[in-house]
Design an enzyme around this catalytic site. Structure first.
Site, PDB file in Angstrom:
ATOM      1  N   PRO A 141      29.069  94.315  29.607  1.00 21.42           N
ATOM      2  CA  PRO A 141      29.684  95.118  30.754  1.00 21.42           C
ATOM      3  C   PRO A 141      29.658  96.676  30.202  1.00 21.42           C
ATOM      4  O   PRO A 141      30.339  96.775  28.964  1.00 21.42           O
ATOM      5  CB  PRO A 141      30.956  94.720  31.173  1.00 21.42           C
ATOM      6  CG  PRO A 141      31.143  93.353  30.875  1.00 21.42           C
ATOM      7  CD  PRO A 141      30.416  93.408  29.413  1.00 21.42           C
ATOM      8  N   GLU A 142      29.029  97.503  30.778  1.00 20.40           N
ATOM      9  CA  GLU A 142      29.288  98.962  30.587  1.00 20.40           C
ATOM     10  C   GLU A 142      30.329  99.937  31.294  1.00 20.40           C
ATOM     11  O   GLU A 142      30.912  99.094  32.065  1.00 20.40           O
ATOM     12  CB  GLU A 142      27.586  99.736  30.667  1.00 20.40           C
ATOM     13  CG  GLU A 142      26.659  98.980  30.109  1.00 20.40           C
ATOM     14  CD  GLU A 142      25.315  99.520  30.047  1.00 20.40           C
ATOM     15  OE1 GLU A 142      25.144 100.843  29.991  1.00 20.40           O
ATOM     16  OE2 GLU A 142      24.369  98.681  30.092  1.00 20.40           O
ATOM     17  N   HIS A 166      34.723  78.380  29.401  1.00 19.20           N
ATOM     18  CA  HIS A 166      35.071  79.587  28.589  1.00 19.20           C
ATOM     19  C   HIS A 166      36.028  80.550  29.059  1.00 19.20           C
ATOM     20  O   HIS A 166      36.051  81.739  29.060  1.00 19.20           O
ATOM     21  CB  HIS A 166      33.595  80.424  28.578  1.00 19.20           C
ATOM     22  CG  HIS A 166      32.604  79.698  27.777  1.00 19.20           C
ATOM     23  ND1 HIS A 166      32.865  79.451  26.571  1.00 19.20           N
ATOM     24  CD2 HIS A 166      31.475  79.085  28.227  1.00 19.20           C
ATOM     25  CE1 HIS A 166      31.444  78.654  26.060  1.00 19.20           C
ATOM     26  NE2 HIS A 166      30.908  78.683  27.147  1.00 19.20           N
ATOM     27  N   ARG A 170      30.183  84.317  25.206  1.00 18.53           N
ATOM     28  CA  ARG A 170      29.671  84.844  23.827  1.00 18.53           C
ATOM     29  C   ARG A 170      30.753  85.118  22.883  1.00 18.53           C
ATOM     30  O   ARG A 170      30.922  85.062  22.007  1.00 18.53           O
ATOM     31  CB  ARG A 170      28.650  85.733  23.825  1.00 18.53           C
ATOM     32  CG  ARG A 170      27.527  85.328  24.732  1.00 18.53           C
ATOM     33  CD  ARG A 170      26.440  86.340  24.832  1.00 18.53           C
ATOM     34  NE  ARG A 170      25.846  86.750  23.456  1.00 18.53           N
ATOM     35  CZ  ARG A 170      25.026  87.719  23.336  1.00 18.53           C
ATOM     36  NH1 ARG A 170      24.534  88.366  24.425  1.00 18.53           N
ATOM     37  NH2 ARG A 170      24.565  87.942  22.146  1.00 18.53           N
ATOM     38  N   ARG A 199      20.931 116.565  15.350  1.00 20.47           N
ATOM     39  CA  ARG A 199      20.939 115.120  15.095  1.00 20.47           C
ATOM     40  C   ARG A 199      19.174 114.719  15.363  1.00 20.47           C
ATOM     41  O   ARG A 199      18.748 115.082  16.506  1.00 20.47           O
ATOM     42  CB  ARG A 199      21.726 114.199  15.977  1.00 20.47           C
ATOM     43  CG  ARG A 199      22.997 114.390  15.850  1.00 20.47           C
ATOM     44  CD  ARG A 199      23.949 113.557  16.617  1.00 20.47           C
ATOM     45  NE  ARG A 199      23.581 112.278  16.488  1.00 20.47           N
ATOM     46  CZ  ARG A 199      24.449 111.263  16.501  1.00 20.47           C
ATOM     47  NH1 ARG A 199      25.864 111.449  16.206  1.00 20.47           N
ATOM     48  NH2 ARG A 199      24.276 109.872  16.250  1.00 20.47           N
TER      49      ARG A 199
END
Length: 276
Positions: free
Chosen positions: A2-3, A93, A112, A155
């Site tokens: 999830p972002e 899970h 996971r 950068r």
DNA sequence: CTACCATCCTGGTTGC
DNA sequence: TGCAACCAGGATGGTA
């Protein structure tokens, strides 16, 4: 994982069942996720009242009346499900279970197990190793073109990689980086240091726009993310480029199609005509 | 500094 | 249909 928009969606879903409530029962069903679950995790939280529920980047921060803060990262596949009554049987899970004084059941399900939890005293929160190095919150007013340009200056890494770097800006992941670069009209391959001036303005604007739109849609449900009430987010239907390789570019009349490339091992999607 | 890689895990999808 | 390889939203630490 999830972002930022997905974590914010989870935070908003948790607010009404957690804020001001006391945890009546907390159970970790296994000793570890990505990292060991802290000793006495359940005991430290049981009987404590939630005073505040914050988000920093992709972290949920749950403040308790004891002064303790629960730092919670959902990893790549973490889901938070809330049952205000009649919780179904626990699933394979479901790793951590919270129950509130009002009888709500909150489950952290993470196939996971890249997610993790930690407990820290509120005074030490900013110094916590996972929090201390984070860059600016992209939706803060203080995150503007100047702030971004300063962090990208000199950068040489591709802008795609720089935006995934949580010390540059905190909360973007693979999906929303592709989307933001599309709206900014910037090639993911462009050297990060060249994002100055007008390009920085466009990129900051695009980042804020795509994150706000995704939050409004309840996040993106691709594989694992759901809103805490079990509903799917629907921002995945609004992707301009992510996972749309071969399709026509939605933003211009170019004859080309959306390209998929791999940068530092992760898929990137973009329009070669529109993004320079 | 930078780029690249492996790694932690499980499970869904793809391709033979 | 079976099976193995590959891929996935993250983040870190190591190497060259």
């Amino acid at each position: 994982m999830p972002e930022l928009p997905e974590v914010e969606t989870v935070r908003r879903g948790l607010l009404p069942v957690l804020e001001g409530h006391i945890l009546a029962r907390v159970v970790a069903r296994r000793p570890d996720l990505r990292f060991p679950i802290p000793d006495g995790f359940g005991q430290q939280l049981t009987g404590r009242r939630v005073t505040r529920l914050d988000r920093r980047a992709k972290y949920l921060l749950i403040h308790f009346d004891s002064g303790t803060v629960l730092i919670w990262h959902l990893g790549m596949s973490g889901r938070v499900l809330i049952f205000e009554q009649d919780a179904p049987p626990e699933e394979r899970h479901d790793h951590i279970i919270f129950e509130t004084d009002a009888g709500a059941v909150i489950r952290f399900n993470d196939t996971r197990r890249f997610g993790f939890v930690d407990l820290v005293d509120g005074n030490g929160l900013e110094a916590h190793p996972m929090i201390a190095k984070l860059g600016p919150e992209p939706l803060d007013e203080s995150f503007d073109a100047q702030a971004l340009a300063r962090r990208l200056k000199d950068r040489k890494t591709p802008i795609k990689a720089a935006l995934l770097d949580q010390t540059v800006v905190a909360g973007l992941g693979n999906i929303y980086v592709s989307e933001a670069l599309f709206y900014a009209g910037i090639s993911p391959r462009r050297s990060a240091g060249t994002i100055q001036g007008g390009r920085a303005v466009k990129l900051v604007t695009a980042i804020k726009k795509v994150l706000k739109a995704a939050i409004a849609a309840g996040g993106s449900s691709l594989r694992d993310h759901r809103q805490p009430n079990g509903e799917l987010g629907y921002f995945q239907h609004n992707f301009a480029v992510y996972d749309r390789q071969g399709q026509r570019c939605p933003g211009c009349d170019c004859t080309g199609s959306i390209q998929q490339i791999v940068q530092s091992g992760r898929s990137t999607y973009f329009c070669t005509a529109r993004q320079r």
